[in-house]
Scaffold this active site. Structure first.
Site, mmCIF file in Angstrom:
data_model
loop_
_atom_site.group_PDB
_atom_site.id
_atom_site.type_symbol
_atom_site.label_atom_id
_atom_site.label_comp_id
_atom_site.label_asym_id
_atom_site.label_seq_id
_atom_site.Cartn_x
_atom_site.Cartn_y
_atom_site.Cartn_z
ATOM 1 N N HIS A 49 5.115 -4.285 0.892
ATOM 2 C CA HIS A 49 5.296 -3.859 2.387
ATOM 3 C C HIS A 49 5.683 -5.418 2.938
ATOM 4 O O HIS A 49 5.710 -6.379 2.495
ATOM 5 C CB HIS A 49 4.049 -3.388 2.839
ATOM 6 C CG HIS A 49 2.921 -4.197 2.916
ATOM 7 N ND1 HIS A 49 2.644 -5.541 3.330
ATOM 8 C CD2 HIS A 49 1.719 -4.114 2.084
ATOM 9 C CE1 HIS A 49 1.466 -6.049 2.980
ATOM 10 N NE2 HIS A 49 0.938 -5.242 2.333
HETATM 11 P P1 TYD Z 1 -3.368 -3.510 2.188
HETATM 12 O O1 TYD Z 1 -3.160 -4.673 3.216
HETATM 13 O O2 TYD Z 1 -2.427 -2.490 2.067
HETATM 14 O O3 TYD Z 1 -3.621 -4.356 0.907
HETATM 15 P P2 TYD Z 1 -2.466 -4.975 0.288
HETATM 16 O O4 TYD Z 1 -2.724 -6.666 0.245
HETATM 17 O O5 TYD Z 1 -2.212 -4.769 -1.266
HETATM 18 O O6 TYD Z 1 -0.912 -4.946 0.730
HETATM 19 O O7 TYD Z 1 -4.905 -3.085 2.517
HETATM 20 C C1 TYD Z 1 -5.528 -2.412 1.778
HETATM 21 C C2 TYD Z 1 -6.696 -1.559 2.691
HETATM 22 O O8 TYD Z 1 -7.509 -2.579 3.135
HETATM 23 C C3 TYD Z 1 -6.254 -0.972 3.904
HETATM 24 O O9 TYD Z 1 -6.806 0.463 3.721
HETATM 25 C C4 TYD Z 1 -6.386 -1.621 5.052
HETATM 26 C C5 TYD Z 1 -7.662 -2.450 4.501
HETATM 27 N N1 TYD Z 1 -7.714 -3.620 5.560
HETATM 28 C C6 TYD Z 1 -8.345 -3.919 6.293
HETATM 29 O O10 TYD Z 1 -9.306 -2.995 6.666
HETATM 30 N N2 TYD Z 1 -8.231 -5.118 6.947
HETATM 31 C C7 TYD Z 1 -7.504 -6.227 6.590
HETATM 32 O O11 TYD Z 1 -7.482 -7.481 6.914
HETATM 33 C C8 TYD Z 1 -6.478 -5.893 5.309
HETATM 34 C C9 TYD Z 1 -5.565 -6.893 4.756
HETATM 35 C C10 TYD Z 1 -6.696 -4.779 4.675
#
Ligand code: TYD
Length: 133
Positions: A49
């Site tokens: 993303h």
């Molecule tokens: P996401 O940012 O999509 O993970 P990746 O690093 O693989 O892109 O986040 C995964 C899940 O964790 C999403 O449901 C949101 C939650 N999350 C939070 O609640 N707080 C945060 O600071 C982050 C980074 C994620």
């Protein structure tokens, strides 16, 4: 601003080494949030993303992984495998993290609180938004 690797200070000591980063000396933004990714099963990938506004700085505190970024023009791969440097990613860069080694630990600091509305999760939409700028 361009994505770039940032070398961090390394205080060598026979008792064990120490590194650090702070704003504005090492990273170009004030830290609002810290999170980390760990226990990644073999072959899994994280990210995929872009963010409309937030900037991040990513370090491999332990083990290794690759960060693949795309700015709409070109893709670049950075292998992070030491805790004394990290990758600065400005806003509007597509990124994915992959090739995690066993027991790797990715530390990520951001200049924004968590906000789902800041995510762009569709690559075509990402390119469209870049073209509108
Ligand atoms: P996401 O940012 O999509 O993970 P990746 O690093 O693989 O892109 O986040 C995964 C899940 O964790 C999403 O449901 C949101 C939650 N999350 C939070 O609640 N707080 C945060 O600071 C982050 C980074 C994620």
């Amino acid at each position: 601003m361009e994505a770039r690797l940032i070398n961090l200070p390394k205080i060598l000591d026979k008792r064990g080494n120490l590194s650090f980063f702070e704003h504005p000396n090492q990273i170009p933004f004030e830290i609002k949030r810290t999170y980390w990714i760990y226990d990644v099963p073999g072959g899994e990938m994280r990210g995929s993303h872009a963010f409309k506004e937030q900037q991040e700085f990513i370090i491999a505190l332990s083990g290794s992984f690759d960060v693949v970024i795309h700015n709409g023009d070109k893709e670049q791969r950075f292998s992070l495998n030491r805790s004394y440097y990290g990758l600065y990613i400005p806003k509007m860069y597509w990124r994915r993290l992959e090739n995690f080694s066993t027991n790797s630990l990715a530390l990520i600091v951001s200049d924004k609180s968590y906000n789902e509305h800041d995510y762009i999760r569709d690559f075509e939409e990402f390119k469209k938004l870049l073209n509108e700028k």
